[in-house]
Design an enzyme around this catalytic site. Sequence first.
Site, mmCIF file in Angstrom:
data_model
loop_
_atom_site.group_PDB
_atom_site.id
_atom_site.type_symbol
_atom_site.label_atom_id
_atom_site.label_comp_id
_atom_site.label_asym_id
_atom_site.label_seq_id
_atom_site.Cartn_x
_atom_site.Cartn_y
_atom_site.Cartn_z
ATOM 1 C CE LYS A 173 -1.695 -1.430 3.833
ATOM 2 N NZ LYS A 173 -2.549 -1.975 4.806
ATOM 3 N N GLY A 206 -8.143 3.640 10.386
ATOM 4 C CA GLY A 206 -8.453 2.482 10.139
ATOM 5 C C GLY A 206 -8.437 2.171 8.574
ATOM 6 C CB CYS A 209 -8.604 -2.218 9.911
ATOM 7 S SG CYS A 209 -7.238 -2.069 11.023
#
Length: 277
Positions: A173, A206, A209
């Site tokens: 990422k 987040g 996740c």
Amino acid sequence: MRVVLTIAGSDSGAGAGIQADLKTFAARGVYGVCAITSVTAQNTLGVQGAWDLPPEAVGAQLDSLFADFEIAAAKTGMLANAAIVRTVAEFLRPHTVPHLVVDPVMRAKSGDALLAPEAQRAVVEELFPLASIVTPNVPEAEALLGERIVSLEEMREAAARLAELGARAVLLKGGHMAGEAADILYYQGRLHEFEGPRLPVKNTHGTGCTLSAAIAAELAKGLGMVDACRRAKEYLTAALAQGLPVGHGIGPFDHFVWGAGKYFEEEKAQPEGAAPV
């Protein structure tokens, strides 16, 4: 309805961890179940405390879930320490799930540590070989490889090297890099790049996740690896664009930006190019 499992820590502020995973599962049209590894006192300002569960408590949760549910996919998030990592790996080896997404969570968005240093090697040795895909961000990849990654070309090279550690696919990422938010997927010897705009938003708590949970949901619903990663990134980008005005720090975003999820059979009936749900 497909059942997807998250094995992760609890975020009392509900922006990341188990809470983000379950919201993502619901938004993407699968039924989420969970095994909690650690309880954190956490909000948008940071992590004020963390209490890891005994490994036997994690194992008992997994026993309970697999005794009742047919798990179509699973993901791991915050595993806290080496003993929990090994407990999870020992359980998953004989209880094979069709798809396992390993998010090697090391730090919260605030910078607070969520994985003991000695557990990093356990994640690589115990879980990477079981993983369908691993989803590190650039700082996590740097820690795993022991080197700096400062360009898109170095991201491509790092994704391939991470795959050599045992996982069948790697999604590296690029949210921490400058420029466009490009993610690099290394899968079956090929590189795939998913580009996206770098949104001028502060509510990004987040993201890791949510992306890994979305990939697990899409794999469970039958999408191939490349399409699952692409759909998950599209979903996350849309959610990030809708920050939620809660808290005084790095806040969460709207997991239900595309509305409540529908069964895969309904999604599959849509014509090619239809608006996402």
